[in-house]
Design an enzyme around this catalytic site. Structure first.
Site, mmCIF file in Angstrom:
data_model
loop_
_atom_site.group_PDB
_atom_site.id
_atom_site.type_symbol
_atom_site.label_atom_id
_atom_site.label_comp_id
_atom_site.label_asym_id
_atom_site.label_seq_id
_atom_site.Cartn_x
_atom_site.Cartn_y
_atom_site.Cartn_z
ATOM 1 N N LYS A 78 43.669 41.488 40.609
ATOM 2 C CA LYS A 78 42.319 41.239 41.119
ATOM 3 C C LYS A 78 42.355 40.034 42.068
ATOM 4 O O LYS A 78 43.051 39.056 41.806
ATOM 5 C CB LYS A 78 41.379 40.975 39.932
ATOM 6 C CG LYS A 78 39.902 40.893 40.305
ATOM 7 C CD LYS A 78 39.026 40.700 39.057
ATOM 8 C CE LYS A 78 37.545 40.670 39.409
ATOM 9 N NZ LYS A 78 36.676 40.472 38.227
ATOM 10 N N SER A 158 32.484 43.609 38.058
ATOM 11 C CA SER A 158 33.058 43.201 39.320
ATOM 12 C C SER A 158 34.491 43.655 39.548
ATOM 13 O O SER A 158 34.947 43.682 40.691
ATOM 14 C CB SER A 158 33.010 41.677 39.436
ATOM 15 O OG SER A 158 33.887 41.067 38.505
ATOM 16 N N SER A 182 32.577 42.581 33.340
ATOM 17 C CA SER A 182 33.291 42.961 34.566
ATOM 18 C C SER A 182 34.633 43.661 34.372
ATOM 19 O O SER A 182 35.207 44.151 35.338
ATOM 20 C CB SER A 182 33.507 41.731 35.450
ATOM 21 O OG SER A 182 32.318 41.373 36.101
#
Lengths: 495, 95
Positions: A78, A158, A182
């Site tokens: 990420k 997210s 998330s």
């Protein structure tokens, strides 16, 4: 031959150790899959050179024997994780061009275990969002579609890039982070497994901070066993994170034995929401039946302060963010606005932050600033922190009464269409996190596991919440659901 | 509690985010939606409840008060939009 990128981590590990495949071959197949995945917009900074070097090193280590489980396994990272010499922007324009001089502890742990970095993954800007529509790189598209429609769906957020990349077999696993859901919400939207460990399990050092008392990293993988393997490699005690815990990290994979007899599973009545689709209701009942069938005892429980979790979160998270994101001022890294003649340092701060932050981030920073400002600190921030204590006590009371874990839906709906929420007020988007956010507020471990499809053919997930440090027990329970649900569906490749 | 344009302007300034005048009314409205949502917290009886300060039941570790890192000037400045002579450079602050 089927691409090796479609392997699970555990299968790849076994075949690497058996000498049946090499990490170099595995990595090439992933790189090729990434090449062809532009339509998903999951990978945003590709690192094929690093990947090939790491794969070569991993192959040598495997050949020498005694390589860790993650050795040679290609992963996506990420964008929130700082990776040395590789762009790390947290999905924001304000960190345009930022290349850290250091490596986050979690990613370093993975490289030390021999894992391979394929590149950085798209995400909501500064992890603020539930649909991956706030990223400076643009939306991520969910590899899943509704039946035969070609409407582009959100992968959730997210960690939307991580979820899409794993679901589309671009990588074997990905790192995610979870501040209010998330990891778990995008995992549920894309039919994969994601676990947010207990607060303190994974070091936060080198992960761009959103809300420090809520942020935790965790793995996003194709199945529960893979989450166990990858989580173990990510966890460590780290002096550089003052809230990192030094409780021993067990062999999580070893704790998956399918035996959940006698475990008490709580079903919280407050998670039965008005307007929840019948399919989610049904899935929850099915999950309950599966655990019962496996010998667990089902107990109805109450977590009375659940409805206050979202409002408390939307005070605490923006408050912490407004403090954490004060560092983006155009001085030390990233974007700096061009100044007109006569403009000074305050104009530099204000223009830089107006240009660099997107709308959602700006809104949350201002809400956070407001709830911390003189005269409102007690009314909002301190009140929210007190409510947070009550939410945590709800969990402590049911655990003290003998409950081992709690089963809930992961999300109140399946993946929705990109842009579908554009006209809704910000609060509507917040509701995505209604089942997951309590877990962050209480610092508990939570796992999302795919358990079925809705009538449009979209994946739905169940969430299990555990006691602090009981990730192993949670993974074992999730594995029972995974096995009994027999979830094997994959999105049909259209990209 | 309702936020007016004046408060929205003040909050934007405190957050050091430039918001153009024509966007302030819309922003105030968004704040009010979010704060309206947060107002639900007023229903909760918080008498005798301490604010939560530690997420997991653990004592923060102490360490020796010694230098553990440093001497990395070039690395620290490597991402700066403007660095000169070993310093971050910014517009003139003192008149």
């Amino acid at each position: 031959m089927v691409g090796l990128n479609k392997l699970s981590i555990s299968d790849a590990r076994d075949r690497l150790r058996a000498g049946d495949i090499t990490s170099a071959e595995l990595t090439e197949d992933c790189l090729a899959a990434i090449e062809g995945s532009d339509a998903l917009n999951a990978f945003v900074h590709n690192t094929p050179d690093i990947a090939r070097d790491q794969a070569r090193a991993a192959d040598a280590r495997i050949a020498a024997g005694d390589a860790p489980a993650m050795c040679g396994i290609p992963l996506g990272i990420k964008d929130l994780f700082c990776t040395k010499g590789v762009a790390s922007q947290a999905g924001s324009a304000i960190l345009e061009g930022f290349k850290p001089e250091y490596e986050s502890t979690v990613s370093q742990n993975l490289w030390d275990a021999g894992a391979v970095m394929l590149g950085k993954l798209n995400m909501d800007e500064f992890a603020m969002g539930s649909s991956n529509e706030t990223s400076t790189y643009g939306d991520v598209v969910n590899p899943w579609r509704r039946g035969n429609e070609d409407t582009a769906l959100t992968p959730g957020g997210s960690s939307g890039g991580s979820a899409a990349a794993v679901a589309a077999d671009l990588c074997l696993g990905a790192t995610g982070t979870d501040t209010g859901g998330s990891i778990r919400q995008p995992a549920a939207f894309t039919g994969i497994t994601g676990i947010k460990p207990t607060y303190g399990r994974c070091s936060r050092w080198g992960i761009v901070a959103f809300a420090s008392s809520l942020d935790q990293a965790g793995p996003m993988t194709k199945n529960v066993r893979d989450s166990a393997i990858m989580l173990e490699a990510m966890c460590s005690y780290d002096e550089k994170d003052s809230t990192s815990s030094d409780v021993p990290v067990p062999d999580f994979e070893d704790m998956i034995n399918g035996d959940v007899r006698g475990q008490k599973i709580g079903i919280p009545k407050e998670y039965r929401m008005d307007g929840m689709p019948g399919e989610i209701e049904t899935l929850w009942a099915e999950g309950t039946a599966m655990l019962k069938d496996a010998g667990a005892e089902i107990v109805d429980i109450s977590l009375p302060h659940t409805k206050y979790a979202l409002p408390a979160y939307y005070v605490i998270a923006p408050a912490e963010a407004s403090s954490n994101l004060a560092r983006y001022d155009g001085v030390r890294y990233g974007h700096r606005a061009k100044l007109a003649k006569g403009e000074g340092i305050n104009e530099m701060y204000e223009k830089t932050r107006a240009e660099g932050f997107g709308d959602e981030v700006q809104r949350r920073l201002m809400v956070g600033t407001y709830v911390l400002s003189a005269g409102f600190y007690d009314a909002y921030y301190n009140r929210a922190r007190r409510v947070r204590s009550l939410i945590k006590q709800d969990f402590e009371q049911v655990f003290a009464a003998g409950i081992d874990a709690i089963l809930t839906p992961a999300t109140p709906s399946a993946a929705f269409g990109l842009g579908e929420m554009a006209d809704a007020d910000p609060v509507q988007m917040f509701l995505n996190d209604v089942f997951t956010v309590t877990v962050n507020l209480a610092g508990l471990p939570g796992i999302s596991v795919p358990a079925g499809l809705d009538k449009m053919g979209l994946p739905l997930g169940l969430q299990l919440i555990g006691r602090p440090w009981q990730e192993g027990e949670l993974l074992n329970l999730a594995h029972v659901i995974e096995e009994r649900a027999g979830f094997v569906a994959k999105p049909e490749q259209w990209w | 509690m309702s936020i007016d344009v004046e408060t929205a302007r003040k909050v934007a300034h405190l957050a050091r985010i430039r918001v153009e005048e024509d966007r302030l009314p819309g922003l105030a409205e968004e704040f009010n939606t979010i704060l309206g949502f947060i107002e639900e917290l007023n229903e909760v009886d918080i008498e005798r409840v301490e604010p939560m300060v530690s997420v997991t039941p653990m004592r923060l570790k102490r360490r020796k008060d010694v230098v553990t890192d440093g001497d990395q000037q070039a690395k620290i400045l490597s991402n700066a939009p403007d660095a000169r002579e070993g310093f971050f450079a910014v517009p003139k602050v003192v008149e």
